[in-house]
Scaffold this motif. Structure first.
Motif, short mmCIF file in Angstrom:
data_model
loop_
_atom_site.label_atom_id
_atom_site.label_comp_id
_atom_site.label_asym_id
_atom_site.label_seq_id
_atom_site.Cartn_x
_atom_site.Cartn_y
_atom_site.Cartn_z
N MET A 1 -6.40 8.10 -8.95
CA MET A 1 -5.49 8.47 -7.87
C MET A 1 -5.90 7.77 -6.58
N PRO A 2 -4.91 7.35 -5.81
CA PRO A 2 -5.26 6.71 -4.54
C PRO A 2 -5.93 7.70 -3.59
N THR A 3 -6.85 7.20 -2.83
CA THR A 3 -7.51 8.08 -1.87
C THR A 3 -6.96 7.80 -0.48
N ILE A 4 -6.82 8.84 0.30
CA ILE A 4 -6.40 8.67 1.69
C ILE A 4 -7.69 8.57 2.49
N SER A 5 -7.95 7.36 2.95
CA SER A 5 -9.21 7.14 3.65
C SER A 5 -8.99 7.26 5.14
N SER A 6 -9.98 7.77 5.84
CA SER A 6 -9.86 7.84 7.29
C SER A 6 -10.09 6.47 7.93
N ASP A 7 -10.40 5.48 7.07
CA ASP A 7 -10.59 4.12 7.59
C ASP A 7 -9.28 3.53 8.09
N TYR A 8 -8.18 4.11 7.67
CA TYR A 8 -6.89 3.60 8.16
C TYR A 8 -5.95 4.76 8.40
N LYS A 9 -5.11 4.63 9.40
CA LYS A 9 -4.12 5.67 9.68
C LYS A 9 -2.76 5.11 10.10
N LEU A 10 -2.78 4.01 10.86
CA LEU A 10 -1.51 3.46 11.35
C LEU A 10 -0.64 2.91 10.23
N VAL A 11 -1.29 2.52 9.11
CA VAL A 11 -0.53 1.95 8.00
C VAL A 11 0.06 3.05 7.11
N LEU A 12 -0.37 4.28 7.31
CA LEU A 12 0.06 5.35 6.40
C LEU A 12 1.53 5.74 6.60
N THR A 13 2.15 6.13 5.51
CA THR A 13 3.55 6.56 5.54
C THR A 13 3.76 7.65 6.59
N ALA A 14 2.80 8.57 6.70
CA ALA A 14 2.94 9.68 7.64
C ALA A 14 3.09 9.18 9.08
N HIS A 15 2.54 8.00 9.35
CA HIS A 15 2.62 7.46 10.71
C HIS A 15 4.04 6.94 11.03
N LYS A 16 4.76 6.56 9.98
CA LYS A 16 6.11 6.00 10.18
C LYS A 16 6.95 6.26 8.94
N PRO A 17 7.35 7.52 8.76
CA PRO A 17 8.03 7.90 7.51
C PRO A 17 9.32 7.11 7.24
N ALA A 18 9.95 6.60 8.28
CA ALA A 18 11.21 5.86 8.06
C ALA A 18 10.95 4.49 7.44
N GLY A 19 9.70 4.04 7.45
CA GLY A 19 9.37 2.74 6.86
C GLY A 19 9.51 1.62 7.86
N ALA A 151 -10.85 -9.61 -4.85
CA ALA A 151 -11.66 -8.49 -5.34
C ALA A 151 -11.55 -7.30 -4.40
N ALA A 152 -10.41 -7.19 -3.73
CA ALA A 152 -10.25 -6.12 -2.74
C ALA A 152 -9.62 -4.88 -3.38
N THR A 153 -10.18 -3.74 -3.07
CA THR A 153 -9.55 -2.49 -3.48
C THR A 153 -8.33 -2.26 -2.59
N ILE A 154 -7.51 -1.32 -2.99
CA ILE A 154 -6.33 -1.01 -2.17
C ILE A 154 -6.78 -0.46 -0.82
N ASP A 155 -7.84 0.32 -0.79
CA ASP A 155 -8.34 0.83 0.49
C ASP A 155 -8.79 -0.31 1.41
N GLU A 156 -9.46 -1.30 0.84
CA GLU A 156 -9.91 -2.44 1.66
C GLU A 156 -8.72 -3.25 2.19
N VAL A 198 0.94 1.40 -3.24
CA VAL A 198 0.93 1.05 -1.81
C VAL A 198 2.25 1.44 -1.15
N LYS A 199 3.34 1.37 -1.89
CA LYS A 199 4.61 1.75 -1.28
C LYS A 199 4.66 3.25 -0.96
N LYS A 200 3.91 4.02 -1.75
CA LYS A 200 3.85 5.47 -1.47
C LYS A 200 2.88 5.74 -0.30
N LEU A 201 1.74 5.07 -0.33
CA LEU A 201 0.73 5.32 0.71
C LEU A 201 1.14 4.81 2.09
#
Ligand code: PEP
Ligand code: MN
Length: 278
Positions: A1-19, A151-156, A198-201
């Motif tokens: 399962m994808p993890t919601i990391s505190s390393d990022y926030k502005l990219v998260l759907t919650a920051h801009k639900p309209a996309g 070799a980047a994870t989705i979080d990276e 990523v489209k969900k996150l």
């Protein structure tokens, strides 16, 4: 399962639900109802090549012309790109066919120059964690296409995108281009699951580059079709008028005929995705 990391926030759907939608031209936006195709050679070689490829990709419904003028090559002895004359050829060919331009930036010193010729600045897989470049692109005025590192994870990957947003540039496009695994029959392994994850996150548009994942033009069409079905917002694909003479990535380049075949097959399956494909 994808993890919601505190390393990022502005990219998260919650920051801009309209996309996020990134305007490409009068009819199309990346992240909108239209599937956006970006196509062209790995590298700009000469005017004739650029003209032929631009004409072919326009005919196949692409709206953005790709082509590298600054190439981050694994070997210092490989062709490094034409630099500024390459940017000029790319822009001129794109303008003749009413196409937009995406091209790679490899150093923060190139922002002014590349912004003069390109509509979208591409950060290559090898530079996804070049943080000084990402910070500088946060101050850029044009959209940035950020490739996933090999070799980047989705979080990276999302953390790298966060750098650009945190710097003030909200116009970021994520590009899945294959990651390194133990598979040896393709150049990389296209991580199709990353598309819906990523489209969900994130609210950012996601495009797929099947060419670098495949490494072989026989695999490009099936991977591209799978990306459409998995919900990608667009495609970045290598096309060359004469792949056997290509300066780089010859094996993975589609011929103009193969690109037309891909376009028509994408249009055939598009109705199942709720998207319009030109
Ligand atoms: C490219 O798009 O030509 C390229 C160098 O891709 P990547 O950074 O994904 O290897
Ligand atoms: Mn390439």
């Amino acid at each position: 399962m994808p993890t919601i990391s505190s390393d990022y926030k502005l990219v998260l759907t919650a920051h801009k639900p309209a996309g996020t939608q990134i305007k490409i031209n009068r009819e199309e936006s990346l992240g909108g109802p239209t599937f956006v195709t970006m196509a062209g050679p790995c590298t700009v070689e000469d005017e004739k090549q650029m003209d032929e490829v631009a004409r072919a990709v326009k005919r196949g419904g692409a709206s953005v012309l790709r082509g590298g003028a600054f190439k981050p090559r694994s070997s210092p002895y490989s062709f490094q790109g034409l630099g500024k004359p390459g940017l000029q050829m790319l822009r001129a060919a794109a303008d003749r066919y009413d196409l937009r331009v995406v091209t790679e930036i490899v150093s923060e010193n190139q922002i002014d120059l590349i912004e003069r010729y390109a509509d979208i600045l591409q950060v290559g897989a090898r530079n996804m964690q070049n943080y000084e470049l990402l910070k500088a692109l946060g101050r850029a005025t044009k959209p940035v296409l950020l490739k996933r590192g090999i070799a980047a994870t989705i979080d990276e990957w999302l953390s790298a995108a966060e750098y650009i947003l945190a710097g003030g540039n909200e116009q970021v496009i994520l590009c899945e281009r294959g990651i390194r695994t133990f598979a040896t029959h393709s150049r990389f392994t296209l991580d199709l699951a990353a598309i819906p994850i990523v489209k969900k996150l994130s609210h950012l548009p996601v495009v797929v580059d099947p060419s670098h994942a495949a490494g072989n033009n026989n695999l490009v069409i099936p991977l591209a079709l799978a990306a459409v079905m998995a919900g990608a917002d667009g495609l970045l694909v290598e096309v060359h008028d004469n792949p056997s003479t290509a300066y780089c990535d010859a094996e993975q380049a589609l011929t103009p005929m193969q690109f037309l075949e891909l376009s028509s097959r994408m249009r055939d399956i598009a109705c199942g995705t709720g998207r319009v494909i030109y």
